[in-house]
Design a protein around this motif. Sequence first.
Motif, PDB file in Angstrom:
ATOM      1  N   PRO A 165      58.769  22.250  38.271  1.00  0.00           N
ATOM      2  CA  PRO A 165      59.275  21.333  37.609  1.00  0.00           C
ATOM      3  C   PRO A 165      57.843  20.407  37.652  1.00  0.00           C
ATOM      4  O   PRO A 165      56.964  20.332  38.394  1.00  0.00           O
ATOM      5  CB  PRO A 165      60.373  20.645  38.309  1.00  0.00           C
ATOM      6  CG  PRO A 165      59.900  20.947  39.757  1.00  0.00           C
ATOM      7  CD  PRO A 165      59.453  22.464  39.650  1.00  0.00           C
ATOM      8  N   GLU A 166      58.233  19.055  37.009  1.00  0.00           N
ATOM      9  CA  GLU A 166      57.149  18.123  36.990  1.00  0.00           C
ATOM     10  C   GLU A 166      57.212  17.430  38.218  1.00  0.00           C
ATOM     11  O   GLU A 166      58.108  16.977  38.927  1.00  0.00           O
ATOM     12  CB  GLU A 166      57.619  16.930  35.948  1.00  0.00           C
ATOM     13  CG  GLU A 166      56.379  15.974  35.953  1.00  0.00           C
ATOM     14  CD  GLU A 166      56.460  14.986  34.540  1.00  0.00           C
ATOM     15  OE1 GLU A 166      55.630  14.135  34.293  1.00  0.00           O
ATOM     16  OE2 GLU A 166      57.546  14.970  34.156  1.00  0.00           O
ATOM     17  N   GLY A 167      55.886  17.207  38.817  1.00  0.00           N
ATOM     18  CA  GLY A 167      55.631  16.603  40.262  1.00  0.00           C
ATOM     19  C   GLY A 167      56.423  17.309  41.359  1.00  0.00           C
ATOM     20  O   GLY A 167      56.886  16.907  42.312  1.00  0.00           O
ATOM     21  N   ALA A 168      56.423  18.364  41.226  1.00  0.00           N
ATOM     22  CA  ALA A 168      56.828  19.661  42.224  1.00  0.00           C
ATOM     23  C   ALA A 168      56.079  19.258  43.625  1.00  0.00           C
ATOM     24  O   ALA A 168      54.939  19.257  43.821  1.00  0.00           O
ATOM     25  CB  ALA A 168      56.564  21.082  42.009  1.00  0.00           C
ATOM     26  N   ARG A 169      57.146  19.122  44.908  1.00  0.00           N
ATOM     27  CA  ARG A 169      56.507  18.919  46.105  1.00  0.00           C
ATOM     28  C   ARG A 169      55.643  20.288  46.480  1.00  0.00           C
ATOM     29  O   ARG A 169      55.919  21.305  46.357  1.00  0.00           O
ATOM     30  CB  ARG A 169      57.598  18.648  46.975  1.00  0.00           C
ATOM     31  CG  ARG A 169      58.428  17.302  46.938  1.00  0.00           C
ATOM     32  CD  ARG A 169      59.282  16.987  47.974  1.00  0.00           C
ATOM     33  NE  ARG A 169      60.228  18.038  48.043  1.00  0.00           N
ATOM     34  CZ  ARG A 169      61.340  17.785  47.240  1.00  0.00           C
ATOM     35  NH1 ARG A 169      61.540  16.893  46.453  1.00  0.00           N
ATOM     36  NH2 ARG A 169      62.221  18.970  47.307  1.00  0.00           N
ATOM     37  N   THR A 170      54.507  19.601  47.458  1.00  0.00           N
ATOM     38  CA  THR A 170      53.662  20.750  47.935  1.00  0.00           C
ATOM     39  C   THR A 170      53.939  20.936  49.603  1.00  0.00           C
ATOM     40  O   THR A 170      52.853  21.442  50.096  1.00  0.00           O
ATOM     41  CB  THR A 170      52.337  20.497  47.626  1.00  0.00           C
ATOM     42  OG1 THR A 170      52.179  19.141  48.082  1.00  0.00           O
ATOM     43  CG2 THR A 170      52.280  20.680  46.084  1.00  0.00           C
ATOM     44  N   ASP A 171      54.913  19.991  50.050  1.00  0.00           N
ATOM     45  CA  ASP A 171      55.242  20.232  51.393  1.00  0.00           C
ATOM     46  C   ASP A 171      56.575  20.370  51.969  1.00  0.00           C
ATOM     47  O   ASP A 171      57.436  20.311  50.827  1.00  0.00           O
ATOM     48  CB  ASP A 171      54.666  18.796  52.079  1.00  0.00           C
ATOM     49  CG  ASP A 171      54.952  17.534  51.610  1.00  0.00           C
ATOM     50  OD1 ASP A 171      56.081  17.688  50.996  1.00  0.00           O
ATOM     51  OD2 ASP A 171      54.966  16.709  52.244  1.00  0.00           O
ATOM     52  N   GLY A 172      57.052  20.815  52.808  1.00  0.00           N
ATOM     53  CA  GLY A 172      58.685  20.812  53.428  1.00  0.00           C
ATOM     54  C   GLY A 172      58.967  22.316  53.513  1.00  0.00           C
ATOM     55  O   GLY A 172      57.967  23.403  53.119  1.00  0.00           O
ATOM     56  N   PHE A 203      61.103  34.602  53.120  1.00  0.00           N
ATOM     57  CA  PHE A 203      60.431  34.884  54.636  1.00  0.00           C
ATOM     58  C   PHE A 203      58.929  35.075  54.354  1.00  0.00           C
ATOM     59  O   PHE A 203      58.136  34.376  54.901  1.00  0.00           O
ATOM     60  CB  PHE A 203      60.925  36.111  55.309  1.00  0.00           C
ATOM     61  CG  PHE A 203      62.069  35.673  56.459  1.00  0.00           C
ATOM     62  CD1 PHE A 203      61.764  35.182  57.398  1.00  0.00           C
ATOM     63  CD2 PHE A 203      63.403  36.085  56.115  1.00  0.00           C
ATOM     64  CE1 PHE A 203      62.692  34.775  58.584  1.00  0.00           C
ATOM     65  CE2 PHE A 203      64.269  35.731  57.001  1.00  0.00           C
ATOM     66  CZ  PHE A 203      63.899  35.113  58.235  1.00  0.00           C
ATOM     67  N   SER A 204      58.768  35.724  53.230  1.00  0.00           N
ATOM     68  CA  SER A 204      57.440  35.942  52.947  1.00  0.00           C
ATOM     69  C   SER A 204      56.521  34.777  52.406  1.00  0.00           C
ATOM     70  O   SER A 204      55.524  34.504  52.792  1.00  0.00           O
ATOM     71  CB  SER A 204      57.132  37.047  51.795  1.00  0.00           C
ATOM     72  OG  SER A 204      55.805  37.190  51.509  1.00  0.00           O
ATOM     73  N   ALA A 205      57.534  33.790  51.757  1.00  0.00           N
ATOM     74  CA  ALA A 205      56.827  32.533  51.111  1.00  0.00           C
ATOM     75  C   ALA A 205      56.521  31.706  52.278  1.00  0.00           C
ATOM     76  O   ALA A 205      55.480  31.117  52.422  1.00  0.00           O
ATOM     77  CB  ALA A 205      57.713  32.075  50.176  1.00  0.00           C
ATOM     78  N   GLU A 245      64.301  17.954  50.754  1.00  0.00           N
ATOM     79  CA  GLU A 245      62.910  17.978  51.110  1.00  0.00           C
ATOM     80  C   GLU A 245      62.124  19.143  51.073  1.00  0.00           C
ATOM     81  O   GLU A 245      61.080  19.310  51.786  1.00  0.00           O
ATOM     82  CB  GLU A 245      62.915  17.420  52.529  1.00  0.00           C
ATOM     83  CG  GLU A 245      63.780  16.230  52.861  1.00  0.00           C
ATOM     84  CD  GLU A 245      63.182  14.948  51.806  1.00  0.00           C
ATOM     85  OE1 GLU A 245      61.777  14.934  51.926  1.00  0.00           O
ATOM     86  OE2 GLU A 245      63.887  14.163  51.429  1.00  0.00           O
ATOM     87  N   ALA A 246      62.546  20.137  50.387  1.00  0.00           N
ATOM     88  CA  ALA A 246      61.978  21.359  50.265  1.00  0.00           C
ATOM     89  C   ALA A 246      60.708  21.401  49.269  1.00  0.00           C
ATOM     90  O   ALA A 246      60.428  20.636  48.340  1.00  0.00           O
ATOM     91  CB  ALA A 246      62.939  22.510  49.975  1.00  0.00           C
ATOM     92  N   GLN A 247      59.997  22.471  49.467  1.00  0.00           N
ATOM     93  CA  GLN A 247      58.671  22.831  48.221  1.00  0.00           C
ATOM     94  C   GLN A 247      59.244  23.920  47.554  1.00  0.00           C
ATOM     95  O   GLN A 247      58.347  24.353  46.437  1.00  0.00           O
ATOM     96  CB  GLN A 247      57.354  22.732  48.895  1.00  0.00           C
ATOM     97  CG  GLN A 247      57.351  23.986  50.131  1.00  0.00           C
ATOM     98  CD  GLN A 247      55.721  24.242  50.682  1.00  0.00           C
ATOM     99  OE1 GLN A 247      55.121  24.222  49.947  1.00  0.00           O
ATOM    100  NE2 GLN A 247      55.772  24.054  51.758  1.00  0.00           N
ATOM    101  N   GLY A 249      68.992  21.664  38.753  1.00  0.00           N
ATOM    102  CA  GLY A 249      68.815  20.672  39.588  1.00  0.00           C
ATOM    103  C   GLY A 249      67.903  20.422  40.621  1.00  0.00           C
ATOM    104  O   GLY A 249      67.701  19.251  41.237  1.00  0.00           O
ATOM    105  N   ALA A 250      67.029  21.563  41.031  1.00  0.00           N
ATOM    106  CA  ALA A 250      66.120  21.222  42.148  1.00  0.00           C
ATOM    107  C   ALA A 250      64.993  20.452  41.640  1.00  0.00           C
ATOM    108  O   ALA A 250      64.270  20.468  40.402  1.00  0.00           O
ATOM    109  CB  ALA A 250      65.648  22.751  42.496  1.00  0.00           C
ATOM    110  N   ASP A 251      64.423  19.644  42.694  1.00  0.00           N
ATOM    111  CA  ASP A 251      63.212  18.811  42.294  1.00  0.00           C
ATOM    112  C   ASP A 251      61.784  19.727  42.608  1.00  0.00           C
ATOM    113  O   ASP A 251      61.020  18.915  42.738  1.00  0.00           O
ATOM    114  CB  ASP A 251      63.157  17.493  43.082  1.00  0.00           C
ATOM    115  CG  ASP A 251      64.314  16.665  42.584  1.00  0.00           C
ATOM    116  OD1 ASP A 251      64.441  16.651  41.351  1.00  0.00           O
ATOM    117  OD2 ASP A 251      64.880  16.091  43.430  1.00  0.00           O
ATOM    118  N   CYS A 252      62.120  21.047  43.297  1.00  0.00           N
ATOM    119  CA  CYS A 252      60.813  21.501  43.626  1.00  0.00           C
ATOM    120  C   CYS A 252      60.929  22.731  42.735  1.00  0.00           C
ATOM    121  O   CYS A 252      61.746  23.223  42.091  1.00  0.00           O
ATOM    122  CB  CYS A 252      60.977  21.871  45.069  1.00  0.00           C
ATOM    123  SG  CYS A 252      62.361  22.933  45.714  1.00  0.00           S
ATOM    124  N   ALA A 253      59.856  23.627  43.188  1.00  0.00           N
ATOM    125  CA  ALA A 253      59.641  25.124  42.539  1.00  0.00           C
ATOM    126  C   ALA A 253      61.066  25.767  42.870  1.00  0.00           C
ATOM    127  O   ALA A 253      61.420  25.754  44.071  1.00  0.00           O
ATOM    128  CB  ALA A 253      58.428  25.630  42.795  1.00  0.00           C
TER     129      ALA A 253
END
Length: 288
Positions: free
Chosen positions: A144-151, A171-173, A249-251, A278-282
């Motif tokens: 999505p737009e503005g996807a978080r890169t931490d968490g 687990f791999s990720a 708070e996930a990425q 609904g998710a704000d992250c990838a």
Amino acid sequence: MSTLNAPIVVAVDGSNLALEGVRWAASAAARENRALQVVSVVEPEPLQYGSAIALAQAYTDASRAFAEGALQIARDLVREVAPEVEESGEVLSGRPAHVLREVSQRAHLLVVGRRGLGGVEGLVLGSVSSDLAANSACPLVVVPEGARTDGPVVVGVDGSPVSTAAIAAAFSAAALLGVPLVAVHTYDAHPRFSFREHGEDWEQRVVDEARESLGSQLAGGQADNPDVPVETVVGTGGAAGEILGAAREAQLVVVGSRGRGELSGALLGSTSRSVLHGADCAVMIVRD
């Protein structure tokens, strides 16, 4: 076809949301030491006759020029984000969803923006992204737009075969990102069933059994990835709501394409669809 050394593929269409996918894909390719292929798809014009042929050809030429421009911008971004990544680009012809389905058969991951130029204003998930979520031959990542890169990485677990594949991918990720894994599992609590009527011991028994089931499903992944911290969440709410709650708070969220409770003919389950919207992250969709 083996995808052991397959590239990560990211699709672009000239939109800013597609470039969000490029950033994510470039970083993933660097982490996994994989090549990255950027593709753009040009839709063919319907067959024309007479004087309309020249007009159709002009449209096709303009569309291809636009696609090549979008491809170059994306490749420049890859070099900026991850200059060490081996990258390539290609303009393909055909219906985007169908072409990308074919591309997914030779990819390690397929990455797309949540909604591109082909999406309808107001819709969260574009038609191409939605089609690929149900039909991609490899794991699909929708960014999505503005996807978080931490968490942390969050994974939905329900005991289905595809859930096992999602656990392995999660687990791999998490190991590659160096972050904790949050595993979410829900157990059935029928609205007509009252724990009060059966006592607190019965409620605790149900909760303990759910936690035991979750632990057994995670055991293999934990054994293979002992350095990944694991947090578990067990709840009685709807699966999508519990996953989205854990993912604030996930990425990255990882879910199977269709869970245990879905209809056998469904290609994309209701939980996966709700998480995608609904998710704000990838979000990574994994098929068995």
